[in-house]
Design a protein around this motif. Structure first.
Motif, PDB file in Angstrom:
ATOM      1  N   VAL A   1       0.891  -1.164   0.000  1.00  0.00           N
ATOM      2  CA  VAL A   1       0.000   0.000   0.000  1.00  0.00           C
ATOM      3  C   VAL A   1       0.922   1.205   0.000  1.00  0.00           C
ATOM      4  CG1 VAL A   1      -1.838   1.243   1.165  1.00  0.00           C
ATOM      5  CG2 VAL A   1      -1.794  -1.250   1.219  1.00  0.00           C
TER       6      VAL A   1
ATOM      7  N   VAL B   1       1.011   0.609  -5.259  1.00  0.00           N
ATOM      8  CA  VAL B   1      -0.089  -0.362  -5.147  1.00  0.00           C
ATOM      9  C   VAL B   1      -0.590  -0.854  -6.499  1.00  0.00           C
ATOM     10  CG1 VAL B   1      -1.914   1.409  -4.934  1.00  0.00           C
ATOM     11  CG2 VAL B   1      -2.340  -0.884  -4.082  1.00  0.00           C
ATOM     12  N   PHE B   2      -0.583   0.036  -7.501  1.00  0.00           N
ATOM     13  CA  PHE B   2      -1.122  -0.364  -8.808  1.00  0.00           C
ATOM     14  C   PHE B   2      -0.108  -1.084  -9.682  1.00  0.00           C
ATOM     15  CE2 PHE B   2      -4.275   3.146  -7.964  1.00  0.00           C
ATOM     16  CZ  PHE B   2      -5.341   2.272  -7.760  1.00  0.00           C
TER      17      PHE B   2
ATOM     18  N   TYR C   1       0.328  -3.983 -10.027  1.00  0.00           N
ATOM     19  CA  TYR C   1      -0.298  -5.147 -10.681  1.00  0.00           C
ATOM     20  C   TYR C   1      -1.022  -4.772 -11.968  1.00  0.00           C
ATOM     21  CZ  TYR C   1      -3.967  -3.512  -7.395  1.00  0.00           C
ATOM     22  OH  TYR C   1      -4.829  -2.760  -6.650  1.00  0.00           O
TER      23      TYR C   1
ATOM     24  N   PHE D   1      -0.487 -11.350  -9.258  1.00  0.00           N
ATOM     25  CA  PHE D   1      -0.176 -10.417  -8.174  1.00  0.00           C
ATOM     26  C   PHE D   1      -1.142 -10.559  -7.010  1.00  0.00           C
ATOM     27  CE2 PHE D   1       3.065  -7.631 -10.007  1.00  0.00           C
ATOM     28  CZ  PHE D   1       3.625  -7.083  -8.866  1.00  0.00           C
ATOM     29  N   LEU D   2      -0.642 -10.309  -5.815  1.00  0.00           N
ATOM     30  CA  LEU D   2      -1.485 -10.171  -4.625  1.00  0.00           C
ATOM     31  C   LEU D   2      -1.356  -8.739  -4.133  1.00  0.00           C
ATOM     32  CD1 LEU D   2      -0.403 -13.315  -2.520  1.00  0.00           C
ATOM     33  CD2 LEU D   2      -2.249 -13.132  -4.191  1.00  0.00           C
ATOM     34  N   GLU D   3      -2.434  -8.226  -3.571  1.00  0.00           N
ATOM     35  CA  GLU D   3      -2.403  -6.886  -2.992  1.00  0.00           C
ATOM     36  C   GLU D   3      -2.455  -7.034  -1.471  1.00  0.00           C
ATOM     37  OE1 GLU D   3      -5.327  -3.453  -4.200  1.00  0.00           O
ATOM     38  OE2 GLU D   3      -6.075  -4.558  -2.477  1.00  0.00           O
ATOM     39  N   ALA D   4      -1.363  -6.668  -0.822  1.00  0.00           N
ATOM     40  CA  ALA D   4      -1.238  -6.876   0.630  1.00  0.00           C
ATOM     41  C   ALA D   4      -1.823  -5.705   1.408  1.00  0.00           C
ATOM     42  CB  ALA D   4       0.240  -7.022   0.996  1.00  0.00           C
ATOM     43  N   PRO D   5      -2.212  -5.924   2.659  1.00  0.00           N
ATOM     44  CA  PRO D   5      -2.447  -4.774   3.541  1.00  0.00           C
ATOM     45  C   PRO D   5      -1.125  -4.016   3.750  1.00  0.00           C
ATOM     46  CG  PRO D   5      -3.340  -6.799   4.501  1.00  0.00           C
ATOM     47  CD  PRO D   5      -2.496  -7.199   3.321  1.00  0.00           C
ATOM     48  N   HIS D   6      -1.249  -2.772   4.196  1.00  0.00           N
ATOM     49  CA  HIS D   6      -0.094  -1.883   4.360  1.00  0.00           C
ATOM     50  C   HIS D   6       0.996  -2.526   5.237  1.00  0.00           C
ATOM     51  CE1 HIS D   6       1.978   1.832   4.226  1.00  0.00           C
ATOM     52  NE2 HIS D   6       1.369   2.496   5.183  1.00  0.00           N
TER      53      HIS D   6
ATOM     54  N   ARG E   1       2.353  -5.494   5.072  1.00  0.00           N
ATOM     55  CA  ARG E   1       2.329  -6.941   5.337  1.00  0.00           C
ATOM     56  C   ARG E   1       2.814  -7.789   4.172  1.00  0.00           C
ATOM     57  NH1 ARG E   1       1.753  -4.623   9.869  1.00  0.00           N
ATOM     58  NH2 ARG E   1      -0.350  -4.018  10.435  1.00  0.00           N
TER      59      ARG E   1
ATOM     60  N   ALA F   1       4.751 -10.912   4.888  1.00  0.00           N
ATOM     61  CA  ALA F   1       4.000 -12.028   5.478  1.00  0.00           C
ATOM     62  C   ALA F   1       3.249 -12.781   4.379  1.00  0.00           C
ATOM     63  CB  ALA F   1       3.037 -11.525   6.553  1.00  0.00           C
ATOM     64  N   LEU F   2       2.632 -12.053   3.451  1.00  0.00           N
ATOM     65  CA  LEU F   2       1.952 -12.725   2.333  1.00  0.00           C
ATOM     66  C   LEU F   2       2.954 -13.538   1.513  1.00  0.00           C
ATOM     67  CD1 LEU F   2      -0.162 -10.274   2.882  1.00  0.00           C
ATOM     68  CD2 LEU F   2      -0.972 -10.848   0.608  1.00  0.00           C
TER      69      LEU F   2
END
Ligand SMILES: Cc1ncc(C[n+]2csc(CCOP(=O)(O)OP(=O)(O)O)c2C)c(N)n1
Ligand code: SF4
Ligand SMILES: [Mg+2]
Lengths: 364, 254
Positions: B54, B58-59, B61, B68-73, B75, B78-79
């Motif tokens: 974040v 972020v964009f 992807y 792609f995965l979009e992680a929380p700010h 994290r 961890a993903l």
């Protein structure tokens, strides 16, 4: 099938493995540590992965990354740990991912205590984190049911692409009972996991995300979720009716460990010719509201009594279900104190004698 | 293109044919391109999954031709840990800003590095929170004016900027950690080499790898694109020295 005497936490751990969930991420917390310890021993034997994370914030997000692979992954924790996972649960709900979470509840708020409690009902069934979403919640009342519901949780998570929680209390986690595991476990087919990020070789790239800056798009995403919750309400409501019959004067609504205690009370009252029935929700979301109403409006029912190991959380859903058609009573103890059968029985006698207080629970 | 012309510079296959949303003079786009070129060169696009932060990145992807995965700010590490552990055949990378990695996600990056997770992190340090409108970051320079340090970063209250590459290099677990910059063509060439090396270590299943890239944010620094390149070199680079801070090979010899 052979029956094995097991501790609840270990039975849940083994049930997950039997359902094909061999990827486990967790952070230690009492009273569910045996799940992680069991997994640390057992997973290498079955080619699985055990990661002890640095925090439950990380656990939630490791699950997020892992479940995106399309494989069955899960965690177990207890109340304060589940609070820290709410960030990731919200993101996974938004991204429609089938994660499974086991919450062996302890008393709160805050650090609270380590004894059994049902104080996370609100958090589990009303969303828990930010945003417009629900988690499918299953509440076992015996160890056998904990095994069965844990296995079912993975199936339902996959079926709906939705976070799914097994909500039990420290009593279920800590006690020992004989359990059976199905020998040849077969499931109904689940939808293909064509949303998984497995690398885009030979297909268009897949993006798993929850961001939608355009409100029209975001509302649409939320409507897709809402549609899913409607289907759950139509197809997945589970409950048990115990000694429900037309002679019942009181309908008890209680779940998990507390429902077992209520069964004991109902058996004793039966001996004294007082007829009480129990409706035990097994799915807390979706909630068996219609089923509760259908029983509550039977002519002989004088009141509906909700009994919880909290100061009154599920009772709000019961009140909403009964819609003022009958009085709704509440009895509960909290902070790790489990109501005894005597206490519950006394309260039922008071209801029958019309001696209960006007304000029923903390929410009045 | 007819037969007598010959393309010597094309868009990497891993990069989509789209216009990015980055501000004029922002070097996020340059860093994207370097990563995309490396994915092409290794031929790993089809088995790569990126994890977006974040922040302004972020964009990412929308610009890459990979999953792609979009992680929380904060994290993303961890993903990436979760995904790489259950699918070790994938190539996994995180792309994170300095607010994302050095503030809200400090615990996640330190522990991923310490466990020696086999993924790659591209860490874009622009000394500011770009996306939210130019607030102070843990990497903001002493005296630097931001919207939440209007009188300049006060080191008495806020401490000194965190040097993440150095901090992570103190961990005993083998890793590859290098800091680069993208304000001149020579530096861009070096940055590309570092990113290549980082992915090479992952492809070999060797170790965690992280490349910190000093980057510009003309919009929130309140400078022109050219002044920004200059500010990076004059103000950031002396405090954030470039170079290799850790290699797995050196660690193994200890
Ligand atoms: C939990 C949470 N807190 C705060 C935010 C708001 N937020 C979005 S991006 C950002 C900072 C991004 O800065 P950086 O990581 O340096 O990336 P840049 O935009 O500079 O590339 C913040 C604070 C958020 N999205 N989530
Ligand atoms: S705000 Fe800064 S970091 Fe973000 S795109 Fe603009 S220049 Fe780049
Ligand atoms: Mg930044």
């Amino acid at each position: 099938m052979t029956r094995i005497l097991m501790k609840g936490n270990e039975a849940i751990a083994e049930a997950a493995i039997r359902a094909g969930a061999i990827y486990y991420f967790a952070y230690p917390i009492t009273p569910q540590n045996e799940v992680g310890e069991y997994m640390a021993r057992r997973l290498p034997e079955v080619g699985g992965v055990f990661v002890q994370a640095e925090s439950e914030v990380a656990v939630g997000n490791m699950l997020f990354g892992a479940v995106a692979s399309g494989k069955r992954v899960f965690t177990s924790s207890s109340s304060p740990g589940i609070s820290l996972m709410q960030e990731a649960i919200s993101y996974m709900a938004g991204a429609r991912l089938p994660v499974v979470l086991i919450n062996i509840m302890r008393g709160g708020p805050g650090l609270g205590g380590i004894l059994p409690s049902q104080a996370d009902y609100f958090q589990s069934t009303k969303g828990g984190g930010h945003g417009d979403y629900r988690v499918l919640v299953l509440a076992p009342s015996t160890l056998q049911e904990a095994v069965d519901l844990t296995m079912l949780a993975f199936h339902l998570a996959d079926k709906y692409c939705n976070p799914t929680m097994v909500l039990a209390d420290g009593m279920i986690g800590q006690m020992m009972e004989p359990v059976e595991f199905p020998e040849n476990y077969v499931e109904e087919p689940v939808p293909p996991k064509d949303w998984a990020t497995t690398g885009c070789q030979g297909r268009a790239p897949i993006i798993i995300k929850s961001l939608a800056l355009d409100p029209v798009v975001l509302e649409k995403n939320n409507l897709v979720l809402a549609e899913k919750y409607k289907l759950m309400k139509r197809d997945e409501i589970r409950f048990e009716a115990y000694k429900i019959n037309p002679k019942n004067r009181i309908l008890v609504v209680s779940y998990g460990t507390m429902a077992r205690i209520c069964q004991t009370v109902i058996d004793e009252l039966e001996q004294e010719n007082i007829s009480v029935g129990l409706l035990r929700p097994i799915t807390l979301f979706p909630f068996p509201a219609k089923e509760i109403l259908a029983e509550a409006i039977k002519p002989n029912i004088e009141s509906v009594l909700t009994v919880e190991m909290s100061m009154g959380q599920m009772v709000e859903d019961v009140e909403w279900a009964v819609k003022d058609k009958k009085p709704v009573e509440f009895y509960g103890r909290t902070g790790g104190i489990v109501p005894t059968p005597e206490e519950v029985k006394d309260y039922i006698m008071k209801i029958l004698a019309k001696e209960t207080p006007a304000v029923k629970s903390w929410n009045g | 293109m007819n037969e007598s012309t010959h393309a010597i510079f094309t868009r990497p296959q891993s990069f989509r044919d789209v216009v990015t949303h980055y501000c004029p003079g922002c070097t996020h786009g340059v860093i994207h391109r370097l990563v995309a070129e490396v994915l092409d060169e290794f031929g790993i696009r089809g088995r790569t999954v990126g994890v977006a932060p974040v922040g302004c990145g972020v964009f990412i992807y929308n610009y890459f031709q990979t999953d792609f995965l979009e992680a929380p700010h904060g994290r993303a590490p961890a993903l990436a840990t979760g995904l790489k552990r259950v699918s070790p055949e994938l190539i996994v990378f995180t792309y994170q800003g300095d607010g994302d990695l050095a503030s809200i996600g400090t615990a996640e990056i330190i522990h991923a590095a310490n466990r020696g997770e086999k993924f790659t992190t591209i860490f874009v340090n622009n000394a500011i929170y770009g996306m939210t409108g130019g607030q102070m970051a843990p990497t903001t320079m002493p005296g630097q004016i931001t919207t939440t340090s209007p009188r300049g970063r006060n080191v008495e209250e806020c401490g000194y900027p965190i040097r993440m590459a150095e901090l992570l290099s103190t961990l005993r677990t083998p890793a590859y950690i290098e800091r680069v910059a993208v304000h001149t063509p020579q530096n861009i060439v070096r940055a590309k080499k570092a990113i290549r090396k980082a992915f090479q270590y992952q492809i070999d299943g060797k170790c965690f790898s992280l490349v910190e890239v000093l980057s510009t944010c003309p919009t929130n620094w309140g400078l022109t694109p050219n002044e920004s390149l200059n500010w990076l070199e004059k103000t950031m680079q002396p405090y954030y020295p470039l170079g290799v801070f850790k290699t797995p090979d050196a660690e193994e010899q200890k």
